[in-house]
Design a protein around this motif. Structure first.
Motif, PDB file in Angstrom:
ATOM      1  N   LEU A   5       0.868  -1.165   0.000  1.00  0.00           N
ATOM      2  CA  LEU A   5       0.000   0.000   0.000  1.00  0.00           C
ATOM      3  C   LEU A   5       0.906   1.215   0.000  1.00  0.00           C
ATOM      4  CD1 LEU A   5      -2.720  -0.954   2.590  1.00  0.00           C
ATOM      5  CD2 LEU A   5      -2.901  -0.945   0.126  1.00  0.00           C
ATOM      6  N   ILE A   6       0.757   2.038  -0.991  1.00  0.00           N
ATOM      7  CA  ILE A   6       1.607   3.208  -1.118  1.00  0.00           C
ATOM      8  C   ILE A   6       0.715   4.447  -1.097  1.00  0.00           C
ATOM      9  CG2 ILE A   6       3.240   4.441  -2.573  1.00  0.00           C
ATOM     10  CD1 ILE A   6       4.011   1.749  -3.789  1.00  0.00           C
ATOM     11  N   PHE A   7       1.087   5.383  -0.285  1.00  0.00           N
ATOM     12  CA  PHE A   7       0.378   6.645  -0.240  1.00  0.00           C
ATOM     13  C   PHE A   7       1.317   7.717  -0.752  1.00  0.00           C
ATOM     14  CE2 PHE A   7      -2.077   4.021   2.375  1.00  0.00           C
ATOM     15  CZ  PHE A   7      -3.374   4.488   2.205  1.00  0.00           C
ATOM     16  N   LEU A  10       0.821  12.956  -0.236  1.00  0.00           N
ATOM     17  CA  LEU A  10       0.321  13.484   1.017  1.00  0.00           C
ATOM     18  C   LEU A  10       0.940  14.869   1.101  1.00  0.00           C
ATOM     19  CD1 LEU A  10      -1.108  13.183   3.734  1.00  0.00           C
ATOM     20  CD2 LEU A  10       0.990  12.213   4.632  1.00  0.00           C
ATOM     21  N   LEU A  11       0.180  15.822   0.662  1.00  0.00           N
ATOM     22  CA  LEU A  11       0.725  17.166   0.557  1.00  0.00           C
ATOM     23  C   LEU A  11       0.630  17.857   1.908  1.00  0.00           C
ATOM     24  CD1 LEU A  11      -0.738  18.256  -2.866  1.00  0.00           C
ATOM     25  CD2 LEU A  11       1.555  17.465  -2.352  1.00  0.00           C
ATOM     26  N   LEU A  12       1.768  18.259   2.392  1.00  0.00           N
ATOM     27  CA  LEU A  12       1.842  18.974   3.653  1.00  0.00           C
ATOM     28  C   LEU A  12       2.539  20.296   3.406  1.00  0.00           C
ATOM     29  CD1 LEU A  12       3.034  16.052   5.923  1.00  0.00           C
ATOM     30  CD2 LEU A  12       0.731  16.905   5.651  1.00  0.00           C
ATOM     31  N   THR A  13       2.024  21.344   3.951  1.00  0.00           N
ATOM     32  CA  THR A  13       2.658  22.646   3.813  1.00  0.00           C
ATOM     33  C   THR A  13       3.257  23.001   5.152  1.00  0.00           C
ATOM     34  OG1 THR A  13       1.035  23.289   2.170  1.00  0.00           O
ATOM     35  CG2 THR A  13       2.281  25.058   3.207  1.00  0.00           C
ATOM     36  N   VAL A 149      -9.329 -13.634  -9.977  1.00  0.00           N
ATOM     37  CA  VAL A 149      -9.077 -13.833  -8.554  1.00  0.00           C
ATOM     38  C   VAL A 149      -8.123 -12.716  -8.141  1.00  0.00           C
ATOM     39  CG1 VAL A 149      -8.124 -15.350  -6.780  1.00  0.00           C
ATOM     40  CG2 VAL A 149      -9.301 -16.342  -8.761  1.00  0.00           C
ATOM     41  N   SER A 150      -8.527 -11.931  -7.156  1.00  0.00           N
ATOM     42  CA  SER A 150      -7.646 -10.876  -6.663  1.00  0.00           C
ATOM     43  C   SER A 150      -7.488 -11.029  -5.156  1.00  0.00           C
ATOM     44  CB  SER A 150      -8.197  -9.493  -7.016  1.00  0.00           C
ATOM     45  OG  SER A 150      -9.492  -9.323  -6.483  1.00  0.00           O
ATOM     46  N   ARG A 151      -6.319 -10.655  -4.674  1.00  0.00           N
ATOM     47  CA  ARG A 151      -6.032 -10.770  -3.243  1.00  0.00           C
ATOM     48  C   ARG A 151      -6.092  -9.406  -2.591  1.00  0.00           C
ATOM     49  NH1 ARG A 151      -2.350 -15.186  -1.321  1.00  0.00           N
ATOM     50  NH2 ARG A 151      -2.949 -16.959  -2.564  1.00  0.00           N
ATOM     51  N   GLY A 152      -6.369  -9.406  -1.313  1.00  0.00           N
ATOM     52  CA  GLY A 152      -6.429  -8.165  -0.565  1.00  0.00           C
ATOM     53  C   GLY A 152      -6.347  -8.444   0.920  1.00  0.00           C
ATOM     54  N   ILE A 153      -6.738  -7.453   1.691  1.00  0.00           N
ATOM     55  CA  ILE A 153      -6.760  -7.623   3.141  1.00  0.00           C
ATOM     56  C   ILE A 153      -8.152  -7.271   3.643  1.00  0.00           C
ATOM     57  CG2 ILE A 153      -4.306  -7.349   3.607  1.00  0.00           C
ATOM     58  CD1 ILE A 153      -4.734  -4.446   4.114  1.00  0.00           C
ATOM     59  N   GLN A 154      -8.567  -7.995   4.680  1.00  0.00           N
ATOM     60  CA  GLN A 154      -9.923  -7.841   5.190  1.00  0.00           C
ATOM     61  C   GLN A 154     -10.145  -6.486   5.850  1.00  0.00           C
ATOM     62  OE1 GLN A 154     -11.386 -11.269   7.441  1.00  0.00           O
ATOM     63  NE2 GLN A 154      -9.837 -12.513   6.433  1.00  0.00           N
ATOM     64  N   ASP A 155      -9.208  -6.024   6.653  1.00  0.00           N
ATOM     65  CA  ASP A 155      -9.364  -4.754   7.352  1.00  0.00           C
ATOM     66  C   ASP A 155      -8.128  -3.891   7.099  1.00  0.00           C
ATOM     67  OD1 ASP A 155     -10.073  -2.650   8.978  1.00  0.00           O
ATOM     68  OD2 ASP A 155      -9.687  -3.706  10.852  1.00  0.00           O
ATOM     69  N   PRO A 156      -8.186  -3.047   6.080  1.00  0.00           N
ATOM     70  CA  PRO A 156      -7.003  -2.261   5.727  1.00  0.00           C
ATOM     71  C   PRO A 156      -6.788  -1.012   6.585  1.00  0.00           C
ATOM     72  CG  PRO A 156      -8.762  -1.792   4.198  1.00  0.00           C
ATOM     73  CD  PRO A 156      -9.268  -2.874   5.130  1.00  0.00           C
ATOM     74  N   SER A 157      -7.669  -0.713   7.526  1.00  0.00           N
ATOM     75  CA  SER A 157      -7.586   0.563   8.249  1.00  0.00           C
ATOM     76  C   SER A 157      -6.262   0.741   8.994  1.00  0.00           C
ATOM     77  CB  SER A 157      -8.767   0.731   9.203  1.00  0.00           C
ATOM     78  OG  SER A 157      -8.803  -0.327  10.143  1.00  0.00           O
ATOM     79  N   ALA A 158      -5.765  -0.281   9.683  1.00  0.00           N
ATOM     80  CA  ALA A 158      -4.497  -0.155  10.413  1.00  0.00           C
ATOM     81  C   ALA A 158      -3.334   0.027   9.445  1.00  0.00           C
ATOM     82  CB  ALA A 158      -4.264  -1.379  11.291  1.00  0.00           C
ATOM     83  N   VAL A 159      -3.389  -0.649   8.313  1.00  0.00           N
ATOM     84  CA  VAL A 159      -2.328  -0.544   7.315  1.00  0.00           C
ATOM     85  C   VAL A 159      -2.340   0.852   6.685  1.00  0.00           C
ATOM     86  CG1 VAL A 159      -1.452  -1.497   5.139  1.00  0.00           C
ATOM     87  CG2 VAL A 159      -2.420  -3.016   6.869  1.00  0.00           C
ATOM     88  N   ILE A 160      -3.527   1.357   6.404  1.00  0.00           N
ATOM     89  CA  ILE A 160      -3.656   2.705   5.837  1.00  0.00           C
ATOM     90  C   ILE A 160      -3.110   3.734   6.818  1.00  0.00           C
ATOM     91  CG2 ILE A 160      -5.333   4.490   5.173  1.00  0.00           C
ATOM     92  CD1 ILE A 160      -7.024   2.184   3.966  1.00  0.00           C
ATOM     93  N   GLU A 161      -3.426   3.562   8.089  1.00  0.00           N
ATOM     94  CA  GLU A 161      -2.942   4.486   9.115  1.00  0.00           C
ATOM     95  C   GLU A 161      -1.409   4.458   9.181  1.00  0.00           C
ATOM     96  OE1 GLU A 161      -3.375   4.631  13.866  1.00  0.00           O
ATOM     97  OE2 GLU A 161      -5.289   4.656  12.775  1.00  0.00           O
ATOM     98  N   ALA A 163       0.720   3.510   6.791  1.00  0.00           N
ATOM     99  CA  ALA A 163       1.275   4.071   5.551  1.00  0.00           C
ATOM    100  C   ALA A 163       1.140   5.587   5.532  1.00  0.00           C
ATOM    101  CB  ALA A 163       0.576   3.453   4.342  1.00  0.00           C
ATOM    102  N   THR A 164       0.035   6.109   6.056  1.00  0.00           N
ATOM    103  CA  THR A 164      -0.159   7.553   6.116  1.00  0.00           C
ATOM    104  C   THR A 164       0.859   8.197   7.057  1.00  0.00           C
ATOM    105  OG1 THR A 164      -2.510   7.268   5.656  1.00  0.00           O
ATOM    106  CG2 THR A 164      -1.845   9.382   6.574  1.00  0.00           C
ATOM    107  N   ALA A 165       1.106   7.554   8.199  1.00  0.00           N
ATOM    108  CA  ALA A 165       2.108   8.080   9.147  1.00  0.00           C
ATOM    109  C   ALA A 165       3.494   8.089   8.498  1.00  0.00           C
ATOM    110  CB  ALA A 165       2.121   7.241  10.421  1.00  0.00           C
ATOM    111  N   LYS A 166       3.830   7.050   7.749  1.00  0.00           N
ATOM    112  CA  LYS A 166       5.125   7.007   7.064  1.00  0.00           C
ATOM    113  C   LYS A 166       5.201   8.075   5.978  1.00  0.00           C
ATOM    114  CE  LYS A 166       6.477   2.225   7.860  1.00  0.00           C
ATOM    115  NZ  LYS A 166       6.908   0.974   7.220  1.00  0.00           N
TER     116      LYS A 166
END
Length: 188
Positions: A5-7, A10-13, A149-161, A163-166
């Motif tokens: 997961l790549i974010f 993330l534009l920060l000023t 057939v595609s793969r994913g994750i059941q609950d991406p919220s922790a991963v998104i959080e 990746a966003t912090a990084k």
């Protein structure tokens, strides 16, 4: 299999240190805008199968009955693998006439030869240990098409959080580097 997961963007000023100490932002202050990248690799724990069931017959009712029988085959197969049908979703149902072109007096004419009934389905598999045997069983029916057939994750919220912090940390680091090149310090 791992999924990244790549974010990006993330534009920060960041305000420069020479800014006023007021809490109000002065539009004349020096600013820089940066993008940050945050990447997290996680192991897939879910698969989404896109399936299709179809049948053709001269009569619409017969085509629908054949498609219904094939759908029941799918339900029985899921039951045999101890999988819940709650994760099975009908995404599209089509009933279309089937035509055939035939030569008539030197011209090709279109004739209706029957009907095609098709169901497009989506199935969420949350137990990847059963994926290989399920795919083998589906292929063995010869009446259920596996479209993807595609793969994913059941609950991406922790991963998104994460990746966003990084991405935020990366953006801040980039901003500090750029400010330093101009002999400035970052503000709040």
């Amino acid at each position: 299999m791992y999924r990244s997961l790549i974010f990006v963007a993330l534009l920060l000023t960041f305000q420069s240190a020479c800014s006023h100490s007021d809490s109000a932002i002065d539009s004349s202050q020096d600013t820089i805008s940066v993008s940050g990248i945050g990447e997290v690799e996680v192991k897939s724990d879910q698969a989404t199968l896109r399936l299709e069931i179809s049948a053709e017959n001269k009569l619409m009712a017969a085509a629908k009955s054949q498609a219904d029988t094939r759908y029941q085959t799918l339900l029985d197969l899921l039951d045999e693998h101890r999988l819940s049908t709650d994760e099975l979703t009908l995404t599209q149902l089509n009933i279309n006439p089937v035509y055939e072109w035939r030569p008539v007096n030197g011209d090709n004419k279109r004739f209706q030869t029957g009907y095609r009934v098709s169901r497009s389905l989506s199935f969420e598999l949350n137990d990847l240990e059963k994926l290989a045997s399920l795919l083998e069983a589906l292929a063995g029916t010869q009446t259920i098409e596996i479209n993807s057939v595609s793969r994913g994750i059941q609950d991406p919220s922790a991963v998104i959080e994460e990746a966003t912090a990084k991405a935020a940390a990366d953006a801040k680091s980039r901003a500090a580097f750029i400010a330093k090149q101009f002999g400035r310090d970052l503000g709040e």
